[in-house]
Scaffold this motif. Structure first.
Motif, mmCIF file in Angstrom:
data_model
loop_
_atom_site.group_PDB
_atom_site.id
_atom_site.type_symbol
_atom_site.label_atom_id
_atom_site.label_comp_id
_atom_site.label_asym_id
_atom_site.label_seq_id
_atom_site.Cartn_x
_atom_site.Cartn_y
_atom_site.Cartn_z
ATOM 1 N N TYR A 49 -4.941 -6.670 -0.624
ATOM 2 C CA TYR A 49 -5.876 -5.685 -0.085
ATOM 3 C C TYR A 49 -6.481 -4.934 -1.264
ATOM 4 O O TYR A 49 -5.768 -4.474 -2.154
ATOM 5 C CB TYR A 49 -5.170 -4.690 0.836
ATOM 6 C CG TYR A 49 -4.930 -5.213 2.226
ATOM 7 C CD1 TYR A 49 -3.837 -6.018 2.511
ATOM 8 C CD2 TYR A 49 -5.812 -4.907 3.258
ATOM 9 C CE1 TYR A 49 -3.615 -6.506 3.781
ATOM 10 C CE2 TYR A 49 -5.601 -5.390 4.543
ATOM 11 C CZ TYR A 49 -4.501 -6.192 4.799
ATOM 12 O OH TYR A 49 -4.290 -6.679 6.069
ATOM 13 N N LYS A 52 -8.445 -1.121 0.779
ATOM 14 C CA LYS A 52 -8.086 -1.266 2.204
ATOM 15 C C LYS A 52 -8.660 -2.512 2.861
ATOM 16 O O LYS A 52 -8.382 -2.767 4.039
ATOM 17 C CB LYS A 52 -8.509 -0.040 3.026
ATOM 18 C CG LYS A 52 -7.890 1.269 2.606
ATOM 19 C CD LYS A 52 -8.172 2.363 3.617
ATOM 20 C CE LYS A 52 -9.650 2.610 3.796
ATOM 21 N NZ LYS A 52 -9.943 3.640 4.819
ATOM 22 N N CYS A 68 -2.958 -2.594 6.370
ATOM 23 C CA CYS A 68 -3.160 -1.644 5.273
ATOM 24 C C CYS A 68 -3.994 -0.481 5.796
ATOM 25 O O CYS A 68 -5.218 -0.511 5.714
ATOM 26 C CB CYS A 68 -3.844 -2.338 4.105
ATOM 27 S SG CYS A 68 -3.961 -1.330 2.606
ATOM 28 N N ASN A 70 -4.320 2.572 4.648
ATOM 29 C CA ASN A 70 -4.981 3.303 3.561
ATOM 30 C C ASN A 70 -4.501 2.719 2.236
ATOM 31 O O ASN A 70 -3.613 1.864 2.219
ATOM 32 C CB ASN A 70 -4.698 4.808 3.654
ATOM 33 C CG ASN A 70 -3.214 5.110 3.692
ATOM 34 O OD1 ASN A 70 -2.483 4.804 2.756
ATOM 35 N ND2 ASN A 70 -2.773 5.720 4.802
ATOM 36 N N SER A 71 -5.060 3.198 1.143
ATOM 37 C CA SER A 71 -4.760 2.579 -0.154
ATOM 38 C C SER A 71 -3.331 2.813 -0.620
ATOM 39 O O SER A 71 -2.891 2.198 -1.584
ATOM 40 C CB SER A 71 -5.720 3.117 -1.225
ATOM 41 O OG SER A 71 -7.022 2.677 -0.976
#
Lengths: 115, 108
Positions: A49, A52, A68, A70-71
């Motif tokens: 990813y 995101k 995913c 968020n980061s």
């Protein structure tokens, strides 16, 4: 906390169970990865990813489903696994994907046993 | 096919006995060669990145070198705490191709 944290550290599940692996990174990175590590085999990239967005699905069976939100967070949802899926599952992060100046930082993995 | 091969598979050294680990690669358009250390029950820990043939990097008792076909990890006067599995990986575009590692044991 710093670095990349994975939970749980160990997981035993039956072939009909559904479980999830969790990964969290506190490094401010924008790319996150799932790798599978089996004895005497090279690390096997599963998913990537970047900001995101999923940029890589390395022909992984659909019984593995990444998420995913968020980061900083990455999940791997597991269902109807096979015994050959038993392995160490490693999460990693890097500043961004696709750059040679961005080494991977790994968590300590989840040791998965499928019975 | 891109490939990274590490040798030996396992290495036992006496404390203070210097040696080298080999990483041979056939990676098209190599962008970087990475070395990692992995302790039992832990994830790999980044050591070095090498970008071009002739480059060398050092950290304590470890020195990594790179040629157009292989990389070496030289360990000078190793100590028991250097015992670990050492992984190398070649990068092309956005993928890392890992070797299977060398398991190093250093005995006092």
């Amino acid at each position: 906390e710093t670095g990349v944290t994975q939970t749980p550290r160990h997981l035993v599940m039956g072939m009909t169970n559904k479980k999830s692996l969790k990964c969290e990174q506190h490094l401010g990175h924008n790319a996150m990865y799932w790798y599978k590590q089996s004895a005497k085999k090279p690390l096997e990239l599963m998913f990537v990813y970047n900001f995101k967005e999923q940029t890589e699905n390395n022909s992984v069976p659909s019984r593995f489903s990444p998420e995913c939100p968020n980061s900083s967070h990455l999940f791997l949802h597991l269902h109807t696994l096979q015994p050959e899926d038993s392995a160490l599952y490693l999460c990693a992060s890097s500043l961004r994907a696709g750059t040679r100046d961005s080494p991977l930082h790994f968590g300590n993995g989840t040791r998965l046993t499928v019975t | 096919e891109d490939q990274v091969t590490q040798s030996p598979e396992a290495l036992r050294l006496q404390e203070g006995e210097s040696s080298s680990l080999n990483c041979s690669y056939t990676v098209s358009g190599l962008r970087g060669l990475f070395w990692y250390r992995q302790d039992p029950g832990k994830g790999p820990e980044f050591l070095f990145t090498l970008y071009s043939a002739g480059e060398e990097k050092e950290k304590e008792r470890l020195k990594a070198t790179l040629t157009k076909k292989e990389s070496f990890l030289h360990i000078t006067a190793p100590k028991p705490e250097d015992s670990a599995t050492y992984l190398c990986a070649g990068s092309n575009t956005d993928k890392l191709i890992f070797g299977t590692g060398t398991r190093l044991q250093v005995f006092p």
